[in-house]
Design a protein around this motif. Sequence first.
Motif, mmCIF file in Angstrom:
data_model
loop_
_atom_site.group_PDB
_atom_site.id
_atom_site.type_symbol
_atom_site.label_atom_id
_atom_site.label_comp_id
_atom_site.label_asym_id
_atom_site.label_seq_id
_atom_site.Cartn_x
_atom_site.Cartn_y
_atom_site.Cartn_z
ATOM 1 N N MET A 1 -45.060 -77.630 0.502
ATOM 2 C CA MET A 1 -44.607 -78.691 1.671
ATOM 3 C C MET A 1 -43.970 -78.324 2.266
ATOM 4 O O MET A 1 -44.053 -78.400 3.722
ATOM 5 N N VAL A 2 -42.829 -77.611 1.820
ATOM 6 C CA VAL A 2 -41.432 -76.709 2.561
ATOM 7 C C VAL A 2 -42.752 -75.480 3.330
ATOM 8 O O VAL A 2 -42.234 -75.512 4.329
ATOM 9 N N PRO A 3 -43.562 -74.699 2.927
ATOM 10 C CA PRO A 3 -43.898 -73.573 3.635
ATOM 11 C C PRO A 3 -44.852 -74.007 4.466
ATOM 12 O O PRO A 3 -44.493 -73.168 5.461
ATOM 13 N N LYS A 4 -45.364 -75.105 4.433
ATOM 14 C CA LYS A 4 -46.047 -76.031 5.243
ATOM 15 C C LYS A 4 -45.325 -76.065 6.856
ATOM 16 O O LYS A 4 -46.072 -75.457 7.896
ATOM 17 N N THR A 5 -44.063 -76.636 6.675
ATOM 18 C CA THR A 5 -43.421 -77.251 7.303
ATOM 19 C C THR A 5 -43.040 -76.037 7.938
ATOM 20 O O THR A 5 -42.317 -76.195 9.347
ATOM 21 N N LEU A 6 -42.551 -75.128 7.424
ATOM 22 C CA LEU A 6 -41.377 -73.937 7.628
ATOM 23 C C LEU A 6 -43.103 -73.054 8.671
ATOM 24 O O LEU A 6 -41.972 -72.518 10.107
ATOM 25 N N ALA A 7 -43.982 -73.132 8.305
ATOM 26 C CA ALA A 7 -44.918 -71.999 8.841
ATOM 27 C C ALA A 7 -45.039 -73.091 10.557
ATOM 28 O O ALA A 7 -45.080 -72.752 11.188
ATOM 29 N N GLU A 8 -45.544 -73.863 10.593
ATOM 30 C CA GLU A 8 -45.587 -75.126 12.196
ATOM 31 C C GLU A 8 -44.935 -74.818 12.467
ATOM 32 O O GLU A 8 -44.355 -74.971 13.653
ATOM 33 N N ASN A 9 -43.293 -75.616 12.037
ATOM 34 C CA ASN A 9 -41.759 -75.313 13.304
ATOM 35 C C ASN A 9 -41.796 -73.413 13.678
ATOM 36 O O ASN A 9 -41.854 -73.634 15.023
ATOM 37 N N ALA A 10 -42.227 -72.330 12.712
ATOM 38 C CA ALA A 10 -41.711 -71.136 13.770
ATOM 39 C C ALA A 10 -43.408 -70.803 14.750
ATOM 40 O O ALA A 10 -42.917 -69.803 14.681
ATOM 41 N N GLY A 11 -44.170 -71.872 14.531
ATOM 42 C CA GLY A 11 -45.468 -71.594 15.316
ATOM 43 C C GLY A 11 -46.368 -71.016 14.625
ATOM 44 O O GLY A 11 -47.185 -69.919 15.462
ATOM 45 N N LEU A 12 -46.192 -70.060 13.679
ATOM 46 C CA LEU A 12 -47.351 -69.749 12.990
ATOM 47 C C LEU A 12 -48.792 -70.968 12.648
ATOM 48 O O LEU A 12 -48.586 -71.598 13.001
ATOM 49 N N ASN A 13 -49.433 -70.024 12.145
ATOM 50 C CA ASN A 13 -50.972 -70.868 11.741
ATOM 51 C C ASN A 13 -50.408 -71.139 9.971
ATOM 52 O O ASN A 13 -50.540 -70.211 9.355
ATOM 53 N N ALA A 14 -50.370 -72.399 10.167
ATOM 54 C CA ALA A 14 -49.590 -72.787 8.443
ATOM 55 C C ALA A 14 -50.653 -71.966 7.394
ATOM 56 O O ALA A 14 -50.936 -72.606 6.804
ATOM 57 N N MET A 15 -52.601 -72.579 7.497
ATOM 58 C CA MET A 15 -53.136 -72.729 6.927
ATOM 59 C C MET A 15 -53.150 -71.297 6.892
ATOM 60 O O MET A 15 -53.412 -71.384 5.457
ATOM 61 N N GLU A 16 -52.666 -70.304 7.973
ATOM 62 C CA GLU A 16 -53.110 -69.256 6.745
ATOM 63 C C GLU A 16 -52.173 -68.293 5.670
ATOM 64 O O GLU A 16 -52.237 -67.938 5.557
ATOM 65 N N ILE A 17 -51.316 -69.185 6.237
ATOM 66 C CA ILE A 17 -49.373 -68.566 5.449
ATOM 67 C C ILE A 17 -49.462 -69.095 4.076
ATOM 68 O O ILE A 17 -49.324 -68.769 3.268
ATOM 69 N N ILE A 18 -50.500 -70.344 4.384
ATOM 70 C CA ILE A 18 -50.395 -71.249 3.005
ATOM 71 C C ILE A 18 -51.619 -70.327 2.173
ATOM 72 O O ILE A 18 -51.312 -70.200 0.449
ATOM 73 N N SER A 19 -52.544 -69.751 2.568
ATOM 74 C CA SER A 19 -53.779 -69.357 1.596
ATOM 75 C C SER A 19 -53.100 -67.567 1.457
ATOM 76 O O SER A 19 -53.445 -67.427 0.447
ATOM 77 N N SER A 20 -52.398 -67.308 2.071
ATOM 78 C CA SER A 20 -51.733 -65.587 1.808
ATOM 79 C C SER A 20 -50.217 -66.486 0.603
ATOM 80 O O SER A 20 -50.800 -65.137 0.605
#
Length: 79
Positions: A1-20
């Motif tokens: 949950m935290v990495p997804k929220t952090l990625a979304e708030n950073a303006g990054l692609n959350a799905m790509e970040i989570i999968s990596s």
Amino acid sequence: MVPKTLAENAGLNAMEIISSLYAEHASGNTKVGIDLDEGFFALKYAADAACTVLRVDQIIMAKPAGGPKRDPPAGMDED
């Protein structure tokens, strides 16, 4: 949950970040995270916008209120 929220708030692609992150953790590299130095535009632009608003507010507050000063009509008293 935290990495997804952090990625979304950073303006990054959350799905790509989570999968990596999942891929790195699955390969045994558990000390990885989200690199916010690159691509963290949301915070940068929000700070720039706030600074711009504050600068404009300072300019507006520095100017005296009201229109141009006019001389009172001739023959009128101050009271």
